[in-house]
Design an enzyme around this catalytic site. Sequence first.
Site, PDB file in Angstrom:
ATOM      1  N   TYR A 152       0.710  -1.164  -0.189  1.00 23.23           N
ATOM      2  CA  TYR A 152       0.185   0.030   0.050  1.00 23.23           C
ATOM      3  C   TYR A 152       0.908   1.343   0.036  1.00 23.23           C
ATOM      4  CZ  TYR A 152      -3.819  -3.290   1.254  1.00 23.23           C
ATOM      5  OH  TYR A 152      -4.379  -4.273   1.419  1.00 23.23           O
ATOM      6  N   THR A 153       2.107   1.223   0.648  1.00 22.86           N
ATOM      7  CA  THR A 153       2.696   2.359   0.896  1.00 22.86           C
ATOM      8  C   THR A 153       3.837   2.705  -0.343  1.00 22.86           C
ATOM      9  OG1 THR A 153       4.538   1.473   2.010  1.00 22.86           O
ATOM     10  CG2 THR A 153       2.684   2.386   3.229  1.00 22.86           C
TER      11      THR A 153
END
Length: 753
Positions: A127-128
């Site tokens: 996600y990051t």
Amino acid sequence: MSDTIDYSAEGVEQLPLKHYTEKAYLDYSMYVIMDRALPNIGDGLKPVQRRIIYAMSELGLKASAKHKKSARTVGDVIGKFHPHGDSAAYEAMVLMAQPFSYRYPLVDGQGNWGSQDDPKSFAAMRYTESKLAKFAEALLSELGQGTADWLPNFDGSLEEPAVLPARLPHVLLNGTTGIAVGMATDIPPHNLREVVAACVHLLEQPKATLDELMEYVQGPDYPTEAEIITPRSDIQALYEAGRGSIKMRAVYVKEQSDIVITALPHQVSGSKVLEQIAQQMNAKKLPMVADLRDESDHENPTRLVIVPRSNRVDVQAVMTHLFASTDLEKNYRVNMNMIGMDDKPKVKGLQVILKEWLSFRTATTRRRLQYRLEIINKRLHRLEGLLIAFLNIDEVIHIIRTEDEPKKELMARFGLTELQAEYVLDTKLRQLARLEEVKIRTEQEELAQERERLETILGSERRLKTLIKKELLEAVEEFGDARRSPIVEREESRAFSETELLSTEPLTVIMSEKGWIRAAKGHDIDPKALSYKSGDNFSFVVKGRSNQPVVILDSTGRAYTVAAHTLPSARGQGEPLTGRINAPSGAHFVGAMMGENKQHFLLATDAGYGFVAAWGELQSKNRAGKTAVTLPKGGQVMPPVQVFDVNEELLVAVSNEGRMLVFAVRDLPIMARGKGNKIMNIPGARVIERVEYLVALQVMGLGDTLVMHAGRRHLKLKLSDLEHYRGERGRRGNKLPRGFQKVDRVELIRKGG
């Protein structure tokens, strides 16, 4: 089993288990120490951190690039350089991106990278997104300039730098923690401006002392505005030995009646602090706190509000207690253990670290200049051959067209070296035709000037130091900032004692004739109206506060201390005091005292001796109490009398013979224990035979009234009525009026009472 190696089993090597396990454990230990847990003094990085930064630079994720999924970086790191778990690599990467964990973050993260309240709450790497922070340039900018040693990666398919060519002493700037086998490291972060200033001073003054360096490096500088309260002497000892501890304390301000905490110690969770305070409130250990609120938001990352119960609460005392009992004050271990230039782990002091890093930086700068000098020399050599070719372009073209081995012919015809000949042959005809002699000569001149400058610097230690100093100061201008953690001197924190946490309600302690004790809330209690056991009656009463102990005096002159708030309620009949103390057989209790430590009481015997004692001096933690009054032969202990003002009040002494003497209380000595001085002159023989003795002692102030009781008669006396009885301490006193020759008791009515 024999200790010798045996190859008898068809060529299979056999080792004693002892030797095998020793070697295996030692190999593992060295691997963990050298290749996992400890940072290198050169770039201040552990291997996993170095590999993450290098992999990101190879992916093109510089500060000017766009963010890319963190999973790409982690994949490259574990696939190419660090064959360990992806979660371990990602967690190391997250730590370098958290501005509350790293003083100068090396990774610029986008997405959820955790919070100060919960650093482990970061999102998964899928996600990051991330890229290198601007500060990472200080570690990477010189990497391709011949400054690093290169090692094969774990499978030999690639190369990786052994140490990054750091432009700054990063080992001190961000610090690090790690646990190896048999050793650990805990290096605190520091301020870039301070550390570089110390480096510059050390360059100019190689023999600088630690005191001189500490004029620049005040102490660690954490990524929080909480205060460092460690004394300077302790910080100096830490920097000298490389080991010690640093204490940080939260910062708070008072807003109206509320206490607002605006900064927490490094890596302390605000929610955990509130939980610790709430636990104390639930356990009734913080009666002076009414409420807690967490008002932290994006603009105010730390804003914890403590609401006192009233405006009268001592805010400083409350915070001193909370510093001692919660994470609002925290100790950080410092153990500056790192791998030095000799590739050996060692705990180093500040002086040693800075000197060793400057030697690393000097070697790195020298390698960079040497590398550049070699490139210039190669370029000048090629340009020299190119200029010859340009001046003889037609003949060069003819040789290339007609000769089978043009390189050899060019070398023979124009005296070119193999490198020059290859360069001429590799040059496109179109480019060669466009080349102008002026351009070639201009480039030659510029490169020759640069070569001269580099050779001058490399040939002079002083010029090399000047260059290093200049580059350090340039890095300060680019990355430097102000100190965040102020270093201040504060008093030692101290938790509230049990009595300090008690509510301060009025309390009346009642003692019966047979030694049964109890306590009632308030001061408006009629002790004689209370219920007593059969055959028992009221003896004496003392008034105080619930947070004060009560000191009880017995007939042998011993004083015992009992916590008043633990006494049974006056709704019952109490409990025998002998269950709490060890009093001598046959002793009975004559009086009690409550008050503040500096309050005074008159202690005396009916033999006519006495002294003034501070209440605090009479307390004892022993069940057996302590000796307070020494009894003269035939004398008995009298009930203690409170003294409000030693310098202004008068002592009134009355004997059973109807004599009264009045003198200043200050004429008596202030003692912790003993017999005291003579109050009234009573012959010893008459005391032993119990013919004459004191029956009453009172301490009288201006405006008070003395009431003498003799049978049904009573006599009221003001201070002005006592002139006839004034005399020096130790006199016989004067006779009271007719009818008061046998005084039963003397009562004192306080002014306004």
